[in-house]
Write a protein that holds these residues in place. Structure first.
Motif, mmCIF file in Angstrom:
data_model
loop_
_atom_site.group_PDB
_atom_site.id
_atom_site.type_symbol
_atom_site.label_atom_id
_atom_site.label_comp_id
_atom_site.label_asym_id
_atom_site.label_seq_id
_atom_site.Cartn_x
_atom_site.Cartn_y
_atom_site.Cartn_z
ATOM 1 N N UNK A 30 69.531 -30.895 72.934
ATOM 2 C CA UNK A 30 68.978 -30.977 74.285
ATOM 3 C C UNK A 30 68.160 -29.733 74.607
ATOM 4 N N UNK A 31 68.684 -28.566 74.250
ATOM 5 C CA UNK A 31 67.950 -27.314 74.469
ATOM 6 C C UNK A 31 66.643 -27.296 73.688
ATOM 7 N N UNK A 32 66.716 -27.677 72.423
ATOM 8 C CA UNK A 32 65.511 -27.681 71.589
ATOM 9 C C UNK A 32 64.461 -28.619 72.173
ATOM 10 N N UNK A 33 64.874 -29.825 72.549
ATOM 11 C CA UNK A 33 63.925 -30.794 73.143
ATOM 12 C C UNK A 33 63.311 -30.235 74.411
ATOM 13 N N UNK A 34 64.138 -29.633 75.247
ATOM 14 C CA UNK A 34 63.661 -29.059 76.506
ATOM 15 C C UNK A 34 62.640 -27.960 76.313
ATOM 16 N N UNK A 35 62.730 -27.284 75.195
ATOM 17 C CA UNK A 35 61.792 -26.204 74.883
ATOM 18 C C UNK A 35 60.627 -26.674 74.021
ATOM 19 N N UNK A 36 60.630 -27.949 73.670
ATOM 20 C CA UNK A 36 59.549 -28.473 72.840
ATOM 21 C C UNK A 36 59.613 -28.015 71.401
ATOM 22 N N UNK A 37 60.799 -27.681 70.918
ATOM 23 C CA UNK A 37 60.980 -27.201 69.545
ATOM 24 C C UNK A 37 61.207 -28.406 68.637
ATOM 25 N N UNK A 38 60.400 -28.535 67.610
ATOM 26 C CA UNK A 38 60.475 -29.724 66.756
ATOM 27 C C UNK A 38 60.805 -29.421 65.291
ATOM 28 N N UNK A 39 60.893 -28.160 64.920
ATOM 29 C CA UNK A 39 61.136 -27.815 63.517
ATOM 30 C C UNK A 39 62.608 -27.524 63.212
ATOM 31 N N UNK A 40 63.503 -27.952 64.085
ATOM 32 C CA UNK A 40 64.929 -27.715 63.895
ATOM 33 C C UNK A 40 65.642 -29.053 63.819
ATOM 34 N N UNK A 41 66.400 -29.245 62.738
ATOM 35 C CA UNK A 41 67.220 -30.456 62.647
ATOM 36 C C UNK A 41 68.686 -30.050 62.759
ATOM 37 N N UNK A 42 69.474 -30.932 63.342
ATOM 38 C CA UNK A 42 70.901 -30.665 63.501
ATOM 39 C C UNK A 42 71.684 -31.692 62.707
ATOM 40 N N UNK A 43 72.850 -31.270 62.243
ATOM 41 C CA UNK A 43 73.717 -32.194 61.511
ATOM 42 C C UNK A 43 75.171 -31.760 61.648
ATOM 43 N N UNK A 44 76.038 -32.752 61.731
ATOM 44 C CA UNK A 44 77.459 -32.499 61.810
ATOM 45 C C UNK A 44 77.961 -32.267 60.390
ATOM 46 N N UNK A 45 78.830 -31.262 60.219
ATOM 47 C CA UNK A 45 79.360 -31.005 58.894
ATOM 48 C C UNK A 45 80.414 -29.915 58.885
ATOM 49 N N UNK A 46 80.971 -29.714 57.718
ATOM 50 C CA UNK A 46 82.042 -28.745 57.475
ATOM 51 C C UNK A 46 81.499 -27.640 56.581
ATOM 52 N N UNK A 47 81.596 -26.410 57.036
ATOM 53 C CA UNK A 47 81.102 -25.285 56.254
ATOM 54 C C UNK A 47 81.846 -25.155 54.932
ATOM 55 N N UNK A 48 83.050 -25.677 54.871
ATOM 56 C CA UNK A 48 83.816 -25.638 53.632
ATOM 57 C C UNK A 48 83.362 -26.657 52.599
ATOM 58 N N UNK A 49 82.437 -27.533 52.972
ATOM 59 C CA UNK A 49 81.910 -28.561 52.054
ATOM 60 C C UNK A 49 80.467 -28.864 52.465
ATOM 61 N N UNK A 50 79.590 -27.916 52.241
ATOM 62 C CA UNK A 50 78.199 -28.061 52.694
ATOM 63 C C UNK A 50 77.451 -29.117 51.875
ATOM 64 N N UNK A 51 76.706 -29.987 52.546
ATOM 65 C CA UNK A 51 75.993 -31.068 51.868
ATOM 66 C C UNK A 51 74.602 -30.659 51.392
ATOM 67 N N UNK A 52 74.498 -29.473 50.789
ATOM 68 C CA UNK A 52 73.212 -28.942 50.345
ATOM 69 C C UNK A 52 73.292 -28.539 48.882
ATOM 70 N N UNK A 53 72.150 -28.561 48.222
ATOM 71 C CA UNK A 53 72.060 -28.123 46.831
ATOM 72 C C UNK A 53 72.293 -26.610 46.746
ATOM 73 N N UNK A 54 72.619 -26.142 45.554
ATOM 74 C CA UNK A 54 72.715 -24.701 45.305
ATOM 75 C C UNK A 54 71.369 -24.057 45.616
ATOM 76 N N UNK A 55 71.410 -22.807 46.065
ATOM 77 C CA UNK A 55 70.196 -22.004 46.285
ATOM 78 C C UNK A 55 69.192 -22.683 47.215
ATOM 79 N N UNK A 56 69.666 -23.230 48.317
ATOM 80 C CA UNK A 56 68.812 -23.943 49.270
ATOM 81 C C UNK A 56 68.185 -23.014 50.306
ATOM 82 N N UNK A 57 68.951 -22.068 50.826
ATOM 83 C CA UNK A 57 68.536 -21.332 52.023
ATOM 84 C C UNK A 57 68.140 -19.890 51.750
#
Length: 153
Positions: A30-57
């Motif tokens: 809601x905050x991002x939309x209100x500010x017109x920010x479009x380059x941020x995606x959100x996702x529900x998840x557990x930091x103990x089991x991240x759904x990302x490839x190695x060396x992503x960030x």
């Protein structure tokens, strides 16, 4: 605090916000939309089991989270796994042993409410946890909060 100007300068950045709480994600969206920010995606998840490839960030920002995670060892391992070599972990959270009142509050109120999850790192245990994997760029304790920036070795 989100400022529109900060994100205007970062419009080419690919930003992912992950949280266990769907409610927190909806508030952020809601905050991002209100500010017109479009380059941020959100996702529900557990930091103990991240759904990302190695060396992503390039960077992982963890604000007020590490004292909450039930399996801190898994969370740190997943953050390390998903950071690129030379990537940075920037974090702040409650640190035990620095203020008696904060320790009492963490133990008797925050833990019982389910907002904090023991065990909690002390300055020494945090350094032992980080130093094998990160070059510590900044490490600052203020009251019962730790603020640090580490670069993956």
């Amino acid at each position: 605090m989100f400022t529109k100007e900060k994100y205007r300068r970062m419009k080419k950045a690919d930003i992912t916000c992950l949280d266990y709480s769907q409610d927190m994600l909806e508030q952020a969206e809601s905050r991002f939309r209100g500010l017109g920010i479009t380059n941020i995606k959100t996702m529900q998840g557990d930091v103990g089991a991240l759904p990302f490839e190695d060396d992503t960030f390039d960077k992982v920002l963890c604000m007020n989270g590490l004292h909450v995670f039930p399996d801190k060892t898994k969370a740190y391992a997943e953050i390390l796994r998903t950071l690129k070599p030379g990537g940075e972990l920037l974090a702040c959270f409650y640190i035990a042993g620095e203020q008696k009142v904060a320790d009492w509050l963490a133990r008797t109120v925050m833990t019982r409410m389910g907002w904090f999850t023991p065990p909690f790192d002390t300055v020494e245990t945090l350094k032992q946890r980080l130093e094998p994997y990160y070059d510590i760029v900044n490490f600052h304790v203020e009251g019962a909060m730790i603020y640090f920036r580490g670069r993956k070795k």
